[in-house]
Design a protein around this motif. Structure first.
Motif, PDB file in Angstrom:
ATOM      1  N   GLY A 112       7.276 101.006  58.657  1.00  0.00           N
ATOM      2  CA  GLY A 112       8.136  99.831  58.662  1.00  0.00           C
ATOM      3  C   GLY A 112       9.551 100.153  58.231  1.00  0.00           C
ATOM      4  O   GLY A 112      10.531  99.830  58.919  1.00  0.00           O
ATOM      5  N   HIS A 146       0.698  98.992  61.585  1.00  0.00           N
ATOM      6  CA  HIS A 146      -0.291  99.194  60.524  1.00  0.00           C
ATOM      7  C   HIS A 146      -0.267  98.031  59.544  1.00  0.00           C
ATOM      8  O   HIS A 146      -0.300  98.225  58.377  1.00  0.00           O
ATOM      9  CB  HIS A 146      -0.021 100.509  59.791  1.00  0.00           C
ATOM     10  N   LYS A 147      -0.098  96.839  59.983  1.00  0.00           N
ATOM     11  CA  LYS A 147      -0.307  95.652  59.162  1.00  0.00           C
ATOM     12  C   LYS A 147      -0.795  94.613  60.157  1.00  0.00           C
ATOM     13  O   LYS A 147      -1.978  94.486  60.379  1.00  0.00           O
ATOM     14  CB  LYS A 147       0.982  95.174  58.485  1.00  0.00           C
ATOM     15  N   ASP A 205      13.051  91.434  60.070  1.00  0.00           N
ATOM     16  CA  ASP A 205      11.971  92.256  59.523  1.00  0.00           C
ATOM     17  C   ASP A 205      10.663  91.578  59.926  1.00  0.00           C
ATOM     18  O   ASP A 205      10.277  90.551  59.365  1.00  0.00           O
ATOM     19  CB  ASP A 205      12.104  92.346  57.996  1.00  0.00           C
TER      20      ASP A 205
HETATM   21  C1  LIG Z   1       5.403  96.519  54.303  1.00  0.00           C
HETATM   22  C2  LIG Z   1       6.703  95.945  54.597  1.00  0.00           C
HETATM   23  C3  LIG Z   1       7.789  96.773  54.928  1.00  0.00           C
HETATM   24  C4  LIG Z   1       7.746  98.298  54.879  1.00  0.00           C
HETATM   25  O1  LIG Z   1       6.786  98.876  55.701  1.00  0.00           O
HETATM   26  P1  LIG Z   1       6.301 100.384  55.421  1.00  0.00           P
HETATM   27  O2  LIG Z   1       5.432 100.726  56.580  1.00  0.00           O
HETATM   28  O3  LIG Z   1       5.585 100.357  54.119  1.00  0.00           O
HETATM   29  O4  LIG Z   1       7.511 101.254  55.368  1.00  0.00           O
HETATM   30  C5  LIG Z   1       8.982  96.170  55.262  1.00  0.00           C
HETATM   31  N1  LIG Z   1       9.116  94.829  55.241  1.00  0.00           N
HETATM   32  C6  LIG Z   1       8.090  94.005  54.918  1.00  0.00           C
HETATM   33  C7  LIG Z   1       8.298  92.523  54.926  1.00  0.00           C
HETATM   34  C8  LIG Z   1       6.847  94.527  54.578  1.00  0.00           C
HETATM   35  O5  LIG Z   1       5.857  93.711  54.248  1.00  0.00           O
END
Ligand SMILES: *Cc1c(COP(=O)(O)O)cnc(C)c1O
Length: 474
Positions: A126, A258-259, A232
């Motif tokens: 992310g 990956h979320k 984001d």
């Molecule tokens: C998790 C997250 C990120 C960062 O993602 P990573 O894969 O951990 O670098 C950025 N913005 C939000 C809102 C997130 O929840």
């Protein structure tokens, strides 16, 4: 628990090799000392790792409401497709038509879901996507003769990586406070924009779990000032299939496959943070693009305007395979169902808790919400940390603590869409039980968890001075 080095017994092995039929090289001839690797039987090794696995906690162990991290259950079928030989045994330089078609289709699906025109799968996470998206914005201003646009506006409800990525990209971060309702303060935004504004970076829904009701006004203000808007989209599971950042006026976005799009994470990767953009930014995207020549798909350079590569080859391809499998499994009807259930689950557990616990922002939330224990701490001495640790004794992973920064003694709860009503009821019951303990015996919460092998590690020291080598004593 003993380490493998401590279990080592000289001469013990777990392999039986055939007799050596080439001249032996003594370790002493190639290096001063033989490597001091632990010597163990297969039984020892197997038990060691099984024991370690039992001490960890993952989504397969229980409820994992780690706000902002979307620790949802990831269907096993994703792993099955990602382990097919046609995907695993291919070199990225091969123009394997199936792989290219999968990437092209995944790009189309994700562009459709986000309202973007083009996408790159190069970024590996992310925050890496954020940096990439900001590089597009920087490139845009460079090529359009706006050398003075060096500021990125970041509301205080943004994810912590947003200001970090802006700064890493060479921008100056302008922080603006939220209004009372947790949304962007439009007046403050109007005051902040100007001829030096490169853009705005917005986390939506924000870290309080709120969808900004003024979203279109926000992007209009930034555009009128000549800036670009970055979304984001790590939390897209809250809105996917329902609302599209492209329609809200955003110019580029990153997603966390990956979320929202289902790849196990939390152990350090591999992840994927694709960046999507509107067509006027597409030539700046990194890496190569997929084109069609003589009826065949192939990779093509993007041209001189591209920001260059941000990672080798085409990113973490197998994570895209998992996300693609997930999307195909869900289908067009399933994608909005994910978002609806993520929001329903969060509001359900919030509703169960809010009569007793103090919710930071009242009203309907999106996929997550924040509790504040500020008053509770003043009255009883019990902190957010104490409660988070106490939850471990109920088989629940702690929520995100002390974040967002604009809420004191915060616990950020994201149940995700994959939890059943029964699990949410059980979790709420655990919270109520802890509440009862706080009233009766607050002191007993200061040394929670009572049943975990490790209780309250020194996290700062562990992060700053990790011990990664076994200290041999000779
Ligand atoms: C998790 C997250 C990120 C960062 O993602 P990573 O894969 O951990 O670098 C950025 N913005 C939000 C809102 C997130 O929840």
């Amino acid at each position: 628990m003993k380490t493998l080095f401590e279990r080592s017994v000289a001469g013990r092995k777990c392999t039986i090799l055939p007799a050596c039929d080439v001249p032996e090289t003594k370790p002493q001839e190639t290096r001063e000392k033989a490597l001091r690797l632990p010597e163990l039987s297969e039984t020892d090794i197997s038990r060691h790792y099984t024991q370690l696995a039992k001490q960890t906690f993952g989504v397969n162990d229980g409820f994992y409401p780690l706000g902002s991290c979307t620790m949802k259950y990831n269907p096993k079928v994703n792993e099955r497709t990602a382990s097919l030989e046609g995907f695993t045994e291919v070199h990225p330089s091969q123009n394997a038509q199936g792989c290219l078609e999968l990437l092209k289709t995944a790009e189309q699906y994700l562009c459709e879901i986000t309202g973007m025109d083009a996408m790159t799968f190069q970024p590996a996470a992310g925050a890496h996507g954020e940096l990439t998206g900001l590089m597009l914005i920087k490139r845009y201003h460079e090529l359009n003769n706006h050398p003075l646009r060096k500021k990125i506006i970041v509301p205080d409800s943004a994810h912590g990586t947003n200001p970090a990525s802006s700064s890493m990209c060479g921008f100056t971060v302008v922080n603006i406070p939220s209004a009372e309702d947790g949304c962007v303060d439009l007046e403050k935004l109007r005051e902040a924009v100007g001829e030096d504004t490169a853009g705005l970076m917005l986390t939506n829904p924000n870290t309080l779990g709120i969808f900004d009701k003024n979203i279109k006004a926000i992007t209009d203000i930034v555009h009128e000032a000549g800036g670009l808007c970055y979304y984001d989209g790590a939390n897209l599971n809250a809105v996917m299939g329902i609302a599209r950042p492209g329609d809200m006026g955003f110019d580029c976005i990153h997603l966390n496959l990956h979320k929202s799009f289902s790849t196990p994470h939390g152990g350090g990767g591999p992840g994927s943070g694709p960046v999507g953009c509107k067509s006027f930014l597409a030539d700046y995207l990194p890496g190569e693009k997929i084109a069609e020549e003589n009826g065949k798909l192939c990779w093509q350079p993007r041209g001189d305007a591209s920001i260059g590569a941000v990672r080798s080859f085409h990113g973490n391809f197998l994570v895209v395979v998992k996300a693609f499998t997930y999307l195909v499994t869900l289908g067009k009807e399933g994608v909005p169902m994910v978002a609806k259930n993520a929001v329903l689950n969060a509001n359900y557990i919030k509703h169960l808790l809010e009569g007793t616990w103090d919710v930071a922002k009242k009203g309907t939330c999106m996929h997550e919400f924040v509790l504040t224990l500020e008053e509770l701490k003043k009255e009883t001495g019990v902190s957010a940390m104490d409660v988070a640790k106490a939850l471990q004794d109920y088989g629940i992973h702690p929520p995100t603590m002390y974040f967002p920064l604009n809420v004191h003694e915060a616990l950020m709860i994201e149940p995700t869409e994959t939890e059943s009503r029964e699990t949410l009821d059980e979790a709420a019951a655990a919270f109520m039980d802890i509440w009862k303990t706080i009233q009766e015996n607050p002191e007993s919460l200061h040394d929670t968890p009572h049943h975990s092998p490790i209780k309250r590690p020194d996290e700062v020291n562990a992060a700053r001075h990790p011990v990664l080598r076994y200290p041999f004593n000779d």
